[in-house]
Design a protein around this motif. Structure first.
Motif, PDB file in Angstrom:
ATOM      1  N   ASN A  15       2.415  -7.885   7.086  1.00  0.00           N
ATOM      2  CA  ASN A  15       1.340  -6.953   6.771  1.00  0.00           C
ATOM      3  C   ASN A  15       1.067  -6.925   5.271  1.00  0.00           C
ATOM      4  N   PRO A  16      -0.208  -6.887   4.880  1.00  0.00           N
ATOM      5  CA  PRO A  16      -0.544  -6.814   3.460  1.00  0.00           C
ATOM      6  C   PRO A  16      -0.060  -5.502   2.853  1.00  0.00           C
ATOM      7  N   THR A  17       0.252  -5.538   1.553  1.00  0.00           N
ATOM      8  CA  THR A  17       0.753  -4.372   0.850  1.00  0.00           C
ATOM      9  C   THR A  17      -0.277  -3.896  -0.178  1.00  0.00           C
ATOM     10  N   ILE A  18       0.003  -2.734  -0.752  1.00  0.00           N
ATOM     11  CA  ILE A  18      -0.883  -2.206  -1.792  1.00  0.00           C
ATOM     12  C   ILE A  18      -0.912  -3.155  -2.996  1.00  0.00           C
ATOM     13  N   LYS A  19       0.193  -3.893  -3.210  1.00  0.00           N
ATOM     14  CA  LYS A  19       0.243  -4.877  -4.289  1.00  0.00           C
ATOM     15  C   LYS A  19      -0.733  -6.019  -4.026  1.00  0.00           C
ATOM     16  N   ASP A  20      -0.838  -6.432  -2.747  1.00  0.00           N
ATOM     17  CA  ASP A  20      -1.779  -7.490  -2.376  1.00  0.00           C
ATOM     18  C   ASP A  20      -3.217  -7.058  -2.625  1.00  0.00           C
ATOM     19  N   ARG A  60     -14.958  -2.641  -5.065  1.00  0.00           N
ATOM     20  CA  ARG A  60     -14.173  -3.870  -5.056  1.00  0.00           C
ATOM     21  C   ARG A  60     -12.840  -3.661  -4.319  1.00  0.00           C
ATOM     22  N   VAL A  61     -12.214  -2.509  -4.541  1.00  0.00           N
ATOM     23  CA  VAL A  61     -10.940  -2.198  -3.881  1.00  0.00           C
ATOM     24  C   VAL A  61     -11.147  -2.019  -2.379  1.00  0.00           C
ATOM     25  N   ALA A 105      -4.238  -4.776  -4.800  1.00  0.00           N
ATOM     26  CA  ALA A 105      -4.450  -4.712  -6.252  1.00  0.00           C
ATOM     27  C   ALA A 105      -4.708  -6.094  -6.838  1.00  0.00           C
ATOM     28  N   LYS A 106      -3.952  -7.089  -6.372  1.00  0.00           N
ATOM     29  CA  LYS A 106      -4.106  -8.460  -6.878  1.00  0.00           C
ATOM     30  C   LYS A 106      -5.464  -9.030  -6.509  1.00  0.00           C
ATOM     31  N   LYS A 107      -5.881  -8.817  -5.249  1.00  0.00           N
ATOM     32  CA  LYS A 107      -7.159  -9.385  -4.785  1.00  0.00           C
ATOM     33  C   LYS A 107      -8.338  -8.724  -5.493  1.00  0.00           C
ATOM     34  N   ALA A 108      -8.216  -7.402  -5.754  1.00  0.00           N
ATOM     35  CA  ALA A 108      -9.310  -6.674  -6.407  1.00  0.00           C
ATOM     36  C   ALA A 108      -9.234  -6.758  -7.926  1.00  0.00           C
ATOM     37  N   ASN A 109      -8.146  -7.392  -8.436  1.00  0.00           N
ATOM     38  CA  ASN A 109      -7.950  -7.543  -9.872  1.00  0.00           C
ATOM     39  C   ASN A 109      -7.885  -6.190 -10.593  1.00  0.00           C
ATOM     40  N   VAL A 110      -7.117  -5.268  -9.990  1.00  0.00           N
ATOM     41  CA  VAL A 110      -6.901  -3.952 -10.598  1.00  0.00           C
ATOM     42  C   VAL A 110      -5.408  -3.636 -10.507  1.00  0.00           C
ATOM     43  N   SER A 111      -5.012  -2.539 -11.108  1.00  0.00           N
ATOM     44  CA  SER A 111      -3.606  -2.136 -11.047  1.00  0.00           C
ATOM     45  C   SER A 111      -3.300  -1.445  -9.719  1.00  0.00           C
ATOM     46  N   ILE A 112      -2.015  -1.416  -9.392  1.00  0.00           N
ATOM     47  CA  ILE A 112      -1.578  -0.689  -8.186  1.00  0.00           C
ATOM     48  C   ILE A 112      -1.930   0.783  -8.317  1.00  0.00           C
ATOM     49  N   ALA A 113      -1.817   1.316  -9.534  1.00  0.00           N
ATOM     50  CA  ALA A 113      -2.129   2.739  -9.763  1.00  0.00           C
ATOM     51  C   ALA A 113      -3.588   3.040  -9.430  1.00  0.00           C
ATOM     52  N   THR A 114      -4.486   2.119  -9.757  1.00  0.00           N
ATOM     53  CA  THR A 114      -5.915   2.329  -9.459  1.00  0.00           C
ATOM     54  C   THR A 114      -6.152   2.343  -7.956  1.00  0.00           C
ATOM     55  N   VAL A 115      -5.523   1.413  -7.235  1.00  0.00           N
ATOM     56  CA  VAL A 115      -5.649   1.410  -5.771  1.00  0.00           C
ATOM     57  C   VAL A 115      -5.138   2.728  -5.201  1.00  0.00           C
ATOM     58  N   GLU A 145     -11.018  -6.849   3.741  1.00  0.00           N
ATOM     59  CA  GLU A 145     -10.768  -8.273   3.949  1.00  0.00           C
ATOM     60  C   GLU A 145      -9.308  -8.557   4.318  1.00  0.00           C
ATOM     61  N   LEU A 146      -8.393  -7.808   3.707  1.00  0.00           N
ATOM     62  CA  LEU A 146      -6.970  -8.025   3.970  1.00  0.00           C
ATOM     63  C   LEU A 146      -6.481  -7.311   5.229  1.00  0.00           C
ATOM     64  N   GLY A 147      -7.283  -6.357   5.703  1.00  0.00           N
ATOM     65  CA  GLY A 147      -6.849  -5.565   6.858  1.00  0.00           C
ATOM     66  C   GLY A 147      -5.696  -4.641   6.504  1.00  0.00           C
ATOM     67  N   TYR A 148      -5.706  -4.144   5.264  1.00  0.00           N
ATOM     68  CA  TYR A 148      -4.617  -3.296   4.788  1.00  0.00           C
ATOM     69  C   TYR A 148      -4.683  -1.911   5.441  1.00  0.00           C
ATOM     70  N   GLN A 149      -3.535  -1.432   5.935  1.00  0.00           N
ATOM     71  CA  GLN A 149      -3.413  -0.095   6.518  1.00  0.00           C
ATOM     72  C   GLN A 149      -2.542   0.742   5.598  1.00  0.00           C
ATOM     73  N   PRO A 150      -3.124   1.755   4.932  1.00  0.00           N
ATOM     74  CA  PRO A 150      -2.326   2.587   4.029  1.00  0.00           C
ATOM     75  C   PRO A 150      -1.180   3.268   4.776  1.00  0.00           C
ATOM     76  N   ASN A 151      -0.045   3.345   4.151  1.00  0.00           N
ATOM     77  CA  ASN A 151       1.138   3.981   4.718  1.00  0.00           C
ATOM     78  C   ASN A 151       1.180   5.430   4.262  1.00  0.00           C
ATOM     79  N   ALA A 152       0.969   6.356   5.201  1.00  0.00           N
ATOM     80  CA  ALA A 152       0.904   7.775   4.850  1.00  0.00           C
ATOM     81  C   ALA A 152       2.217   8.279   4.262  1.00  0.00           C
ATOM     82  N   VAL A 153       3.337   7.785   4.787  1.00  0.00           N
ATOM     83  CA  VAL A 153       4.639   8.217   4.279  1.00  0.00           C
ATOM     84  C   VAL A 153       4.812   7.787   2.831  1.00  0.00           C
ATOM     85  N   ALA A 154       4.436   6.511   2.567  1.00  0.00           N
ATOM     86  CA  ALA A 154       4.562   6.004   1.204  1.00  0.00           C
ATOM     87  C   ALA A 154       3.663   6.780   0.249  1.00  0.00           C
TER      88      ALA A 154
END
Length: 335
Positions: A2-7, A36-37, A9-19, A43-52
């Protein structure tokens, strides 16, 4: 994998904090960055983790709601208002059924604490010292709904029960009724039982009609079965009543059923007015005239207050909601 918040951030060319700020609807980025985010997330099919997310912002985006009876129409109308606002503002709802059991209520408060809910809506039950101490330790916003506490400084949303009952009985008097009985809820219930009896008495006294204790029967609750059981008792001990004020719509509909079994026509022989304006009032035969509480709006208002407290950290003022008479076909005017 599964894609992560880091993935993202990298694809959108921003920091993890911005995401993270975009996901949690916090400020600090441009419209183009947000677009962009969001596109990267899609595109990545990212599912935010509510616990995280909760570990980062110390929020779980959930609120707890405690109901004495989740099966009642009263509770369902409140809950609809609660859920509509909660979901509109990005929160989920955990519903707890306490059955008016102190032990069960304490158990659910502990569960909600463990779930790290952001706030609690406490409905239709008296606030005890034991409950309050637990809520104080949790240190989260709390709103009382369809209840209030004189002892503890908790904001509330409710109708003035005494005034509302006064209005219902005054309506009957304005229609020409002077021999009016009442089927009450539990007289030991300081929230809805006793205040509605006091409103009934006050309406009579203000119009020069003597109060007669034989014209009031007290139920254990506010349910349909109470109306069925108590109407025959009331008519037996108070002769020649022309109207009855029931302390809830469920009691009133039970009284309608009891009247039918006794061969009493409503409203030709006996007028009945309820209290709440639940859906069952429209479905009754004949449709029930009743005192309306704006339950859906109360649920919305209580949730808005709770979430405002959560977002601003500021106290909010309690709200007394308006009540009104809904005229249908169970009250006959007398000449």
């Amino acid at each position: 994998m599964n894609p992560t918040i880091k993935d993202v951030a990298k694809k959108a060319n921003v920091s993890i904090a911005t995401v993270s700020r975009i996901l949690n609807k916090q400020p600090g980025y441009s419209v183009k960055t947000k677009e962009r985010v969001l596109e990267a997330i899609k595109e990545l099919g990212y599912q935010p983790n509510a616990v995280a997310r909760g570990l980062i912002n110390k929020r779980t985006q959930t609120i707890g709601v405690l109901f004495p009876d989740v099966s009642s129409m009263f509770s369902s109308d409140l809950l609809k208002g609660i859920e509509d606002i909660a979901h509109e503002r990005g929160h989920s709802v955990i519903v707890c059924h306490t059955t008016l059991s102190g032990q069960r209520t304490m158990k659910y408060l502990q569960l909600l604490n463990e779930k790290r809910v952001d706030g609690i809506i406490f409905t239709s039950e008296a606030m005890t010292e034991e409950y309050y101490n637990v809520l104080k330790e949790m240190n989260i916003p709390v709103v009382l709904l369809a209840t209030q506490s004189y002892r503890y400084p908790l904001p509330y949303v409710k109708v003035d029960d005494k005034h509302a009952a006064y209005s219902a009985v005054s309506y009957l008097i304005q229609k020409g009724h002077h021999n009016i009985g009442m089927i009450s809820g539990d007289i030991n219930d300081q929230l809805a039982g006793l205040p509605r009896i006091e409103g009934y008495k006050q309406a009579l006294l203000d119009r020069g009609i003597p109060f007669d204790e034989k014209k009031v029967v007290v139920s254990r609750g506010f349910r349909y079965e109470d109306g069925i059981a108590q109407l025959p008792k009331l008519l037996k001990q108070a002769k020649d009543l022309t109207a009855v004020f029931a302390a809830s719509d469920e009691i009133a509909v039970g009284a309608l059923s009891a009247a039918y079994e006794l061969g009493i026509r409503v409203p030709e022989d006996l007028s009945i007015i309820g209290y709440d304006n639940l859906k069952i009032a429209e479905m009754a035969i004949p449709p029930l005239t009743t005192l309306a509480q704006p339950l859906y709006e109360m649920g919305k208002a209580g949730t808005e207050m709770l979430l405002d407290m959560l977002e601003t950290g500021q106290a909010v003022e309690s709200r007394v909601m308006p009540h009104s008479i809904v005229e249908r076909r169970t009250v006959k005017p007398l000449s």
